[in-house]
Design an enzyme around this catalytic site. Sequence first.
Site, short mmCIF file in Angstrom:
data_model
loop_
_atom_site.label_atom_id
_atom_site.label_comp_id
_atom_site.label_asym_id
_atom_site.label_seq_id
_atom_site.Cartn_x
_atom_site.Cartn_y
_atom_site.Cartn_z
N ASN A 31 0.87 -1.17 0.00
CA ASN A 31 0.00 0.00 0.00
C ASN A 31 0.91 1.23 0.00
OD1 ASN A 31 -1.79 2.06 0.50
ND2 ASN A 31 -2.32 1.41 2.58
N TRP A 32 1.01 1.87 -1.16
CA TRP A 32 1.94 3.01 -1.27
C TRP A 32 1.40 4.25 -0.56
CZ3 TRP A 32 4.04 3.34 -7.02
CH2 TRP A 32 4.79 2.19 -7.30
N LYS A 33 0.14 4.25 -0.21
CA LYS A 33 -0.52 5.44 0.38
C LYS A 33 -0.27 6.64 -0.54
CE LYS A 33 -0.01 3.35 4.86
NZ LYS A 33 -0.17 3.49 6.28
N HIS A 116 -9.56 0.76 4.58
CA HIS A 116 -8.31 0.95 5.33
C HIS A 116 -8.60 1.85 6.53
CE1 HIS A 116 -4.27 2.29 6.38
NE2 HIS A 116 -3.83 1.21 5.75
N GLU A 118 -7.14 4.28 7.71
CA GLU A 118 -6.97 5.73 7.46
C GLU A 118 -8.21 6.29 6.76
OE1 GLU A 118 -3.14 5.45 5.55
OE2 GLU A 118 -2.26 4.89 7.48
N GLU A 188 -5.79 -5.61 10.16
CA GLU A 188 -4.79 -4.59 10.45
C GLU A 188 -5.12 -3.92 11.78
OE1 GLU A 188 -2.65 -3.18 6.73
OE2 GLU A 188 -4.41 -1.94 6.90
N GLY A 194 2.01 1.71 10.85
CA GLY A 194 2.94 2.85 10.76
C GLY A 194 3.56 3.22 12.09
N SER A 233 3.08 -2.77 10.37
CA SER A 233 4.53 -2.81 10.59
C SER A 233 5.14 -4.16 10.26
CB SER A 233 4.86 -2.37 12.03
OG SER A 233 4.39 -1.06 12.26
N GLY A 254 2.68 -1.35 4.36
CA GLY A 254 2.71 0.09 4.12
C GLY A 254 4.14 0.57 3.90
N GLY A 255 4.76 1.06 4.95
CA GLY A 255 6.09 1.68 4.85
C GLY A 255 7.11 0.84 4.09
C1 PEP Z 1 -0.90 -0.15 6.09
O1 PEP Z 1 -0.95 1.06 5.93
O2 PEP Z 1 -1.79 -0.88 5.62
C2 PEP Z 1 0.22 -0.70 6.84
C3 PEP Z 1 0.18 -1.94 7.22
O3 PEP Z 1 1.25 0.18 7.10
P1 PEP Z 1 2.65 -0.20 7.80
O4 PEP Z 1 3.17 -1.45 7.15
O5 PEP Z 1 3.54 0.99 7.51
O6 PEP Z 1 2.38 -0.38 9.26
#
Ligand code: PEP
Length: 271
Positions: A31-33, A116, A118, A188, A194, A233, A254-255
């Site tokens: 997920n590049w956001k 998601h 967010e 999640e 994050g 994470s 994500g990251g």
């Molecule tokens: C996400 O945004 O779906 C996510 C899992 O982010 P991260 O891996 O950065 O925690």
Amino acid sequence: MKLTGYRGSHYNPRLSESMGQIMRKKFVAGNWKMHGSLKSNSELLQGVCSGVAGLTIDIVVCVPYPYLAQVGETLKGSNVAFGAQDVSEHAQGAYTGEVSATMLLEFGCKYVIVGHSERRSYYGDSDAIVAAKCAAVLKSGLVPILCVGETLDERERNVTAEVVTRQLDAFIALCGVAALANSVVAYEPVWAIGTGRTATPEQAQEVHALIRARVARGNAEVAAGLRILYGGSMKPGNARELMSQPDIDGGLIGGAALVAADFVAICAAGQ
Ligand code: PEP
């Protein structure tokens, strides 16, 4: 109302029979956001594509809308699929700023992240809206990646099971349990996204098992084939242990999806 019009399937490519046991193919989605530029996307995708060539798990990158055409072109001939990070619940009309599932389909998307945390917390996506978005995605023939998960406050109040079940049940009530045969679920925990704080493999497995059991109450075969991803994470250092849990079928990243070497290492851990 039950959803009609999503693609039914007799042969299920997500499953293979091995010694009489159902094996779910692992699935890793990035997920590049709201990150990227034409230049950085090109470099990231080059690194990802060369690093994952030869892997046989399902690999997806979910990118910002303006980059769908670039990403589709760059990924041609690779084993990496792509998708979007949100979608409108409407098919078309006067909805300024929105993007429909059929528009995503036209660009070659296969997947859409829906619900998601967010989107739920910053943009007011309720359980009902998330379910309606999933219905629109399924109707167009795309695959929703339905995100569920509890906040830190909810975990501390011991209501994780209630929250995740409520989020899942909103989907089932609108789309029907059989629609999960054409969907992916991502657990999640919001407190792990994050933050660098990961759920332990045991904590994640417990919720994944709960999700599968809830689906099995409606349809055992669909539950057995459902891919349930962990997100929060996930990194090269913890991916293998998380994905070796019996009900964890991959990751939503994500990251670490923004660093080619890290994303490739996570994909390799799922192989
Ligand atoms: C996400 O945004 O779906 C996510 C899992 O982010 P991260 O891996 O950065 O925690």
